[in-house]
Scaffold this motif. Structure first.
Motif, PDB file in Angstrom:
ATOM      1  N   ALA A  20      35.694  -1.971  39.901  1.00  0.00           N
ATOM      2  CA  ALA A  20      36.535  -2.185  41.395  1.00  0.00           C
ATOM      3  C   ALA A  20      35.641  -3.520  41.045  1.00  0.00           C
ATOM      4  O   ALA A  20      35.365  -3.952  41.185  1.00  0.00           O
ATOM      5  N   PHE A  21      37.510  -3.504  41.785  1.00  0.00           N
ATOM      6  CA  PHE A  21      37.974  -5.105  42.342  1.00  0.00           C
ATOM      7  C   PHE A  21      37.931  -5.568  43.481  1.00  0.00           C
ATOM      8  O   PHE A  21      38.884  -5.143  44.153  1.00  0.00           O
ATOM      9  N   CYS A  22      36.893  -6.404  44.367  1.00  0.00           N
ATOM     10  CA  CYS A  22      36.920  -6.701  45.851  1.00  0.00           C
ATOM     11  C   CYS A  22      37.826  -7.913  46.136  1.00  0.00           C
ATOM     12  O   CYS A  22      37.652  -8.711  45.537  1.00  0.00           O
ATOM     13  N   VAL A  56      40.306   4.075  31.545  1.00  0.00           N
ATOM     14  CA  VAL A  56      38.442   3.939  32.610  1.00  0.00           C
ATOM     15  C   VAL A  56      39.465   3.904  34.326  1.00  0.00           C
ATOM     16  O   VAL A  56      40.701   3.226  34.476  1.00  0.00           O
ATOM     17  N   LYS A  57      38.437   4.420  35.267  1.00  0.00           N
ATOM     18  CA  LYS A  57      38.949   4.507  36.431  1.00  0.00           C
ATOM     19  C   LYS A  57      39.183   2.785  37.125  1.00  0.00           C
ATOM     20  O   LYS A  57      38.108   2.053  36.794  1.00  0.00           O
ATOM     21  N   ALA A  58      40.312   2.018  38.078  1.00  0.00           N
ATOM     22  CA  ALA A  58      40.423   1.137  38.110  1.00  0.00           C
ATOM     23  C   ALA A  58      40.152   1.614  40.195  1.00  0.00           C
ATOM     24  O   ALA A  58      41.444   2.143  40.815  1.00  0.00           O
ATOM     25  N   GLU A  59      39.475   0.212  40.822  1.00  0.00           N
ATOM     26  CA  GLU A  59      39.067   0.715  42.114  1.00  0.00           C
ATOM     27  C   GLU A  59      40.261  -1.184  43.064  1.00  0.00           C
ATOM     28  O   GLU A  59      39.236  -1.727  42.331  1.00  0.00           O
ATOM     29  N   PHE A  60      41.018  -0.786  43.572  1.00  0.00           N
ATOM     30  CA  PHE A  60      40.983  -1.887  43.888  1.00  0.00           C
ATOM     31  C   PHE A  60      40.481  -1.971  45.776  1.00  0.00           C
ATOM     32  O   PHE A  60      40.970  -1.037  46.461  1.00  0.00           O
ATOM     33  N   ILE A  90      43.180   2.538  45.470  1.00  0.00           N
ATOM     34  CA  ILE A  90      43.618   1.142  46.357  1.00  0.00           C
ATOM     35  C   ILE A  90      42.854   1.613  48.023  1.00  0.00           C
ATOM     36  O   ILE A  90      43.058   2.656  48.085  1.00  0.00           O
ATOM     37  N   ARG A  91      41.668   0.568  48.053  1.00  0.00           N
ATOM     38  CA  ARG A  91      40.609   1.146  49.285  1.00  0.00           C
ATOM     39  C   ARG A  91      41.453   0.086  50.126  1.00  0.00           C
ATOM     40  O   ARG A  91      40.800  -1.446  49.501  1.00  0.00           O
ATOM     41  N   PRO A  92      41.286   0.043  51.529  1.00  0.00           N
ATOM     42  CA  PRO A  92      42.151  -0.884  52.046  1.00  0.00           C
ATOM     43  C   PRO A  92      41.047  -1.749  52.734  1.00  0.00           C
ATOM     44  O   PRO A  92      40.880  -2.664  53.095  1.00  0.00           O
ATOM     45  N   SER A  93      39.842  -1.656  52.496  1.00  0.00           N
ATOM     46  CA  SER A  93      38.492  -2.301  53.194  1.00  0.00           C
ATOM     47  C   SER A  93      36.933  -1.911  52.637  1.00  0.00           C
ATOM     48  O   SER A  93      37.358  -0.956  51.521  1.00  0.00           O
ATOM     49  N   TRP A  94      36.035  -2.400  52.323  1.00  0.00           N
ATOM     50  CA  TRP A  94      34.945  -2.284  51.967  1.00  0.00           C
ATOM     51  C   TRP A  94      34.205  -1.176  51.954  1.00  0.00           C
ATOM     52  O   TRP A  94      33.578  -0.419  51.807  1.00  0.00           O
ATOM     53  N   GLY A  95      34.743  -0.930  53.323  1.00  0.00           N
ATOM     54  CA  GLY A  95      34.214   0.550  54.545  1.00  0.00           C
ATOM     55  C   GLY A  95      35.104   1.355  54.189  1.00  0.00           C
ATOM     56  O   GLY A  95      33.617   2.645  53.497  1.00  0.00           O
ATOM     57  N   GLU A  96      36.289   1.707  53.620  1.00  0.00           N
ATOM     58  CA  GLU A  96      36.734   2.352  52.688  1.00  0.00           C
ATOM     59  C   GLU A  96      36.251   3.301  51.443  1.00  0.00           C
ATOM     60  O   GLU A  96      36.025   4.135  50.942  1.00  0.00           O
ATOM     61  N   PHE A  97      36.144   1.796  50.799  1.00  0.00           N
ATOM     62  CA  PHE A  97      35.384   1.913  49.235  1.00  0.00           C
ATOM     63  C   PHE A  97      33.803   2.463  49.357  1.00  0.00           C
ATOM     64  O   PHE A  97      33.763   3.583  48.521  1.00  0.00           O
TER      65      PHE A  97
END
Length: 154
Positions: free
Chosen positions: A5-7, A27-31, A59-66
């Motif tokens: 996960a890349f914040c 591997v799965k990535a999350e941004f 793609i997660r728009p925010s930390w809260g969504e992640f």
């Protein structure tokens, strides 16, 4: 399976490189946003090349969504000079490797959600590694420990 996960990424070329790394390692990535560039930026496409099409990513728009959407498992933060050396850490198959933005790294909020912090030991004369280089090093060790490295066909 370990994921990355890349914040708050700031440089599209680093996102592209992480997409490529994750595609190569299956591997799965999350941004996690906000982003400092448009996702369709030509630099992202140039660095990700055709790996963007085969990489599994969200793609997660925010930390809260992640946090709301993440599965089970630990969050393992990466930091330039904090925590323990990545090769001394015991990774688990369900870990998420958390990377911070290029200019400031991870904030206190992200660190507070992390179960552990790891680093890649470097010379005291150097400031830091590029975020995608750090991701490749730590991810490779996590996959080695969990016996999840891809096995190339002969």
């Amino acid at each position: 399976m370990v994921c990355v996960a890349f914040c708050r990424p700031e440089i599209p070329q680093n996102v592209g490189a992480i997409l490529r790394i994750c595609a190569c390692f299956d591997v799965k990535a999350e941004f996690i946003g906000p982003f400092s560039f448009l996702w369709s930026d030509k630099y992202l496409n140039r660095s990700a090349m055709d790996y963007k099409k085969i990489a599994e990513y969200e793609i997660r728009p925010s930390w809260g969504e992640f946090i709301k959407r993440r599965g089970k498992g630990r969050i393992i933060a990466t930091a330039a000079r904090k925590g323990i050396a990545y090769h001394e850490f015991k990774f688990e198959n369900s870990d998420t490797l958390l990377l911070g933005s290029e200019s400031v790294g991870l904030g206190e909020l992200e660190i507070s959600y992390s179960d552990s912090i790891v680093n890649v030991p470097i010379s005291q004369r150097a400031r830091s590694l590029n975020v995608h280089v750090c991701a490749a090093i730590v991810l490779s060790e996590a996959l080695r420990q969990t016996d999840a490295l891809p096995h190339p066909s002969s």
